[in-house]
Design a protein around this motif. Structure first.
Motif, PDB file in Angstrom:
ATOM      1  N   SER A  25       0.838  -1.189   0.000  1.00 63.63           N
ATOM      2  CA  SER A  25       0.000   0.000   0.000  1.00 63.63           C
ATOM      3  C   SER A  25       0.875   1.242   0.000  1.00 63.63           C
ATOM      4  CB  SER A  25      -0.927  -0.027   1.213  1.00 63.63           C
ATOM      5  OG  SER A  25      -0.169  -0.239   2.378  1.00 63.63           O
ATOM      6  N   LEU A  26       0.273   2.381  -0.225  1.00 59.16           N
ATOM      7  CA  LEU A  26       1.000   3.642  -0.125  1.00 59.16           C
ATOM      8  C   LEU A  26       0.015   4.796   0.057  1.00 59.16           C
ATOM      9  CD1 LEU A  26       0.435   4.978  -3.114  1.00 59.16           C
ATOM     10  CD2 LEU A  26       2.430   3.668  -3.762  1.00 59.16           C
ATOM     11  N   HIS A  27       0.543   5.941   0.440  1.00 61.11           N
ATOM     12  CA  HIS A  27      -0.285   7.133   0.588  1.00 61.11           C
ATOM     13  C   HIS A  27      -0.177   7.987  -0.664  1.00 61.11           C
ATOM     14  CE1 HIS A  27      -1.337   6.853   4.847  1.00 61.11           C
ATOM     15  NE2 HIS A  27      -0.181   6.240   4.985  1.00 61.11           N
ATOM     16  N   ASP A  40       6.718   4.075  -8.980  1.00 56.68           N
ATOM     17  CA  ASP A  40       8.039   4.302  -8.399  1.00 56.68           C
ATOM     18  C   ASP A  40       8.336   3.383  -7.213  1.00 56.68           C
ATOM     19  OD1 ASP A  40       8.462   6.250 -10.238  1.00 56.68           O
ATOM     20  OD2 ASP A  40       7.960   7.919  -8.916  1.00 56.68           O
ATOM     21  N   VAL A  41       7.293   3.054  -6.443  1.00 62.24           N
ATOM     22  CA  VAL A  41       7.541   2.280  -5.223  1.00 62.24           C
ATOM     23  C   VAL A  41       7.579   0.780  -5.506  1.00 62.24           C
ATOM     24  CG1 VAL A  41       6.714   1.744  -2.889  1.00 62.24           C
ATOM     25  CG2 VAL A  41       6.524   4.069  -3.761  1.00 62.24           C
ATOM     26  N   TYR A  42       6.717   0.318  -6.421  1.00 64.84           N
ATOM     27  CA  TYR A  42       6.560  -1.137  -6.570  1.00 64.84           C
ATOM     28  C   TYR A  42       7.003  -1.720  -7.912  1.00 64.84           C
ATOM     29  CZ  TYR A  42       4.134  -1.003  -2.122  1.00 64.84           C
ATOM     30  OH  TYR A  42       3.840  -0.841  -0.794  1.00 64.84           O
ATOM     31  N   THR A  43       7.430  -0.894  -8.863  1.00 57.59           N
ATOM     32  CA  THR A  43       7.862  -1.476 -10.148  1.00 57.59           C
ATOM     33  C   THR A  43       9.209  -0.915 -10.599  1.00 57.59           C
ATOM     34  OG1 THR A  43       6.734   0.151 -11.554  1.00 57.59           O
ATOM     35  CG2 THR A  43       5.447  -1.758 -10.887  1.00 57.59           C
ATOM     36  N   ARG A  44      10.144  -0.782  -9.657  1.00 59.95           N
ATOM     37  CA  ARG A  44      11.455  -0.259 -10.050  1.00 59.95           C
ATOM     38  C   ARG A  44      12.292  -1.280 -10.814  1.00 59.95           C
ATOM     39  NH1 ARG A  44      11.180   1.571  -4.941  1.00 59.95           N
ATOM     40  NH2 ARG A  44      12.738   0.109  -4.172  1.00 59.95           N
ATOM     41  N   ARG A  45      11.875  -2.550 -10.777  1.00 62.36           N
ATOM     42  CA  ARG A  45      12.671  -3.580 -11.469  1.00 62.36           C
ATOM     43  C   ARG A  45      11.790  -4.447 -12.367  1.00 62.36           C
ATOM     44  NH1 ARG A  45      15.075  -2.370  -6.767  1.00 62.36           N
ATOM     45  NH2 ARG A  45      17.343  -2.185  -6.736  1.00 62.36           N
ATOM     46  N   GLU A  47       8.706  -5.178 -12.388  1.00 64.13           N
ATOM     47  CA  GLU A  47       7.789  -6.125 -11.737  1.00 64.13           C
ATOM     48  C   GLU A  47       6.423  -6.178 -12.394  1.00 64.13           C
ATOM     49  OE1 GLU A  47       9.684  -3.981 -10.101  1.00 64.13           O
ATOM     50  OE2 GLU A  47      10.459  -4.835  -8.227  1.00 64.13           O
TER      51      GLU A  47
ATOM     52  N   GLN B  89      17.216   5.839  -4.035  1.00 63.99           N
ATOM     53  CA  GLN B  89      15.771   5.748  -4.294  1.00 63.99           C
ATOM     54  C   GLN B  89      15.204   4.458  -3.689  1.00 63.99           C
ATOM     55  OE1 GLN B  89      14.494   5.203  -8.347  1.00 63.99           O
ATOM     56  NE2 GLN B  89      12.486   6.104  -7.961  1.00 63.99           N
ATOM     57  N   GLY B  93      12.117   3.727  -1.004  1.00 64.59           N
ATOM     58  CA  GLY B  93      11.110   2.680  -1.194  1.00 64.59           C
ATOM     59  C   GLY B  93      11.043   1.757   0.019  1.00 64.59           C
ATOM     60  N   TYR B  97       7.802   0.796   2.256  1.00 65.58           N
ATOM     61  CA  TYR B  97       7.254  -0.552   2.527  1.00 65.58           C
ATOM     62  C   TYR B  97       7.055  -0.726   4.026  1.00 65.58           C
ATOM     63  CZ  TYR B  97       9.778  -1.806  -1.880  1.00 65.58           C
ATOM     64  OH  TYR B  97      10.310  -1.853  -3.145  1.00 65.58           O
ATOM     65  N   SER B 100       4.207   1.323   5.567  1.00 61.81           N
ATOM     66  CA  SER B 100       2.921   0.690   5.229  1.00 61.81           C
ATOM     67  C   SER B 100       2.684  -0.517   6.113  1.00 61.81           C
ATOM     68  CB  SER B 100       2.874   0.189   3.790  1.00 61.81           C
ATOM     69  OG  SER B 100       3.198   1.180   2.907  1.00 61.81           O
ATOM     70  N   ARG B 109       1.410   6.673   9.467  1.00 57.41           N
ATOM     71  CA  ARG B 109       2.760   7.058   9.069  1.00 57.41           C
ATOM     72  C   ARG B 109       3.087   8.459   9.574  1.00 57.41           C
ATOM     73  NH1 ARG B 109       4.209   7.441   2.809  1.00 57.41           N
ATOM     74  NH2 ARG B 109       3.012   9.347   2.983  1.00 57.41           N
ATOM     75  N   ARG B 169      11.016  -8.581   0.186  1.00 56.89           N
ATOM     76  CA  ARG B 169      11.176  -7.633  -0.903  1.00 56.89           C
ATOM     77  C   ARG B 169      12.463  -6.820  -0.755  1.00 56.89           C
ATOM     78  NH1 ARG B 169       7.457  -5.826  -4.615  1.00 56.89           N
ATOM     79  NH2 ARG B 169       8.298  -3.941  -5.523  1.00 56.89           N
TER      80      ARG B 169
END
Lengths: 94, 330
Positions: A25-27, A40-45, A47, B89, B93, B97, B100, B109, B169
């Motif tokens: 999740s994220l804000h 940016d948070v979950y698909t940097r590689r 995914e 960066q 991240g 994580y 969250s 947060r 992760r």
């Protein structure tokens, strides 16, 4: 009113024909920004190739306290599994 | 370790007789290796300790960007700059994580960040040391992230589901961090005598602060037992520290550098290296806020938060306006 950004649950579909999967999740201040932040948070590689975002407050979930009763109908019907039935070897694969 | 000296809530480990039925069932699930999920029942002290530990872990990731961010504009080549930028960066991240995951326990947060900025929560002592030159960036990636990996690999087995998943992760991404650091160290250690001297100097300064990352010696570590029973803490401070030393020494030898610990010897009987303990008075001073960079680090975080307030508020106001307009149109 609180000035905290709402929480979004993030679902990503990978490249290999899989369905979207919850990754975290994220804000974010709104849905568009949630998608950009999720990139940016979950698909940097590499995914994923598709992102869904859902506001966390809008999700309805089953109650973990009820889990035994709630899933009992499934647990008691073992004949739904193919291994319940013995098929003779002569018949071949089925 | 990115979470040091996390105070475990409660009065210590209870015997099964002292536990309520609910607590006994909870402990049995943990003993059986089951994961605890956000909406499951859990003891208040388990929840409170986890929030403290995951919060501190998240803060460490975020504050940890500062010593390395310091060198992004001064990286020696464009490639090194791009790599360092990607690494920093990642740390942002990792912080996200973990925040969250902590939020699934009911703490927001913003509240965790407020506690950090008011000095009521901590981050790892290691980030209160300066990065003086480019060799330090190599040493940080290799040694600091290396120490974090030892801790985080163990924490993948933690009992709390969201924490465990965040660790899985993070560990995947973390080995890029250690390798890019070691690549910098190889370049310098195999370079000119001046470069090699810089690499040695960075190692000399980082070695003991890195050993401190695992927290005080087990004999002075009062909080461990309950956290271990809950599988919030996996492995004692000394066990993890030993593992780290054992894996790092051959890496130092390959670089042709020397470990600054003159007492370091291979102990054939134990099958481990014997090594000197760091100066714990220095550790406690840094934890209390008196390290070389504590004030600078906290001020940088506070400035980033305060100076960004108008952006956060503006985006939120815009988001709300858009949502209201959409609702009116429907």
């Amino acid at each position: 009113m609180s000035n905290e950004w709402p929480l979004w649950e993030i679902f990503i579909r990978g490249q290999h024909g899989m369905s979207h999967r919850h990754v975290g999740s994220l804000h974010a201040p709104d849905a568009d920004m949630a998608v950009k932040n999720a990139r940016d948070v979950y698909t940097r590689r590499n995914e994923g190739v598709s992102i869904w975002v859902v506001e966390a407050a809008k999700i309805t979930a089953s109650d973990p306290g009820d889990k035994d009763a709630f899933y009992e109908p499934s647990a008691s019907k073992i004949y739904r599994h193919p291994t319940f039935f013995d098929i003779p070897d002569e018949v071949g694969s089925m | 370790m990115y979470a040091q000296m996390v105070k475990t809530a409660g009065a210590g480990v209870k015997s099964p007789d002292e536990m309520t039925d609910q607590e006994r069932a909870f402990q049995a699930r943990i003993d059986a290796g089951e994961k605890i999920e956000p909406k499951d029942w859990m003891p208040d002290d388990y929840r409170a300790t986890l929030i403290r530990q995951m919060g501190q872990h998240a803060h460490s990731e975020v504050v940890g960007q500062l010593p390395e961010g310091n060198w992004i504009t001064r990286a020696p080549t464009l490639e090194r700059k791009a790599i360092l930028l990607a690494k920093v960066q990642d740390e942002a991240g990792h912080g996200l994580y973990l925040y969250s995951a902590a939020e699934t326990l009911g703490e927001s947060r913003d509240e965790l960040i407020r506690l950090l900025h008011e000095g009521k929560m901590k981050y790892s002592s290691i980030f209160n040391y300066p990065t003086l030159n480019w060799a330090d960036i190599g040493a940080v990636g290799w040694l600091v992230d290396g120490a974090a990996i030892v801790n985080q690999v163990a924490l993948q087995r933690t009992s709390y589901g969201p924490y465990s998943r965040a660790m899985v992760r993070i560990c995947k991404e973390e080995s890029f961090h250690a390798r890019q650091g070691y690549a910098i160290m190889m370049k310098m250690a195999f370079g000119t005598p001046a470069q090699k001297a810089m690499a040695q100097d960075a190692l000399n300064r980082m070695w003991y602060p890195c050993l401190m990352m695992f927290g005080p010696s087990d004999k002075d570590s009062v909080h461990s037992e309950q956290s271990m029973a809950w599988k919030i803490k996996i492995g004692t401070n000394d066990e993890l520290r030993q593992k780290y030393v054992d894996q790092t020494i051959p890496q130092i030898e390959y670089l042709g550098l020397e470990c600054p610990d003159k007492n370091l010897t291979w102990n054939e009987d134990r099958g481990h290296y014997d090594f000197s303990e760091p100066d714990w008075s220095e550790f406690f001073a840094v934890i209390k806020g008196n390290g070389p960079c504590n004030k600078e680090r906290l001020a940088a975080r506070q400035d980033a938060w305060n100076n960004g307030a108008w952006v956060r508020d503006g985006l939120l106001a815009h988001g709300r306006k858009k949502a209201a307009r959409q609702m009116a149109a429907e």
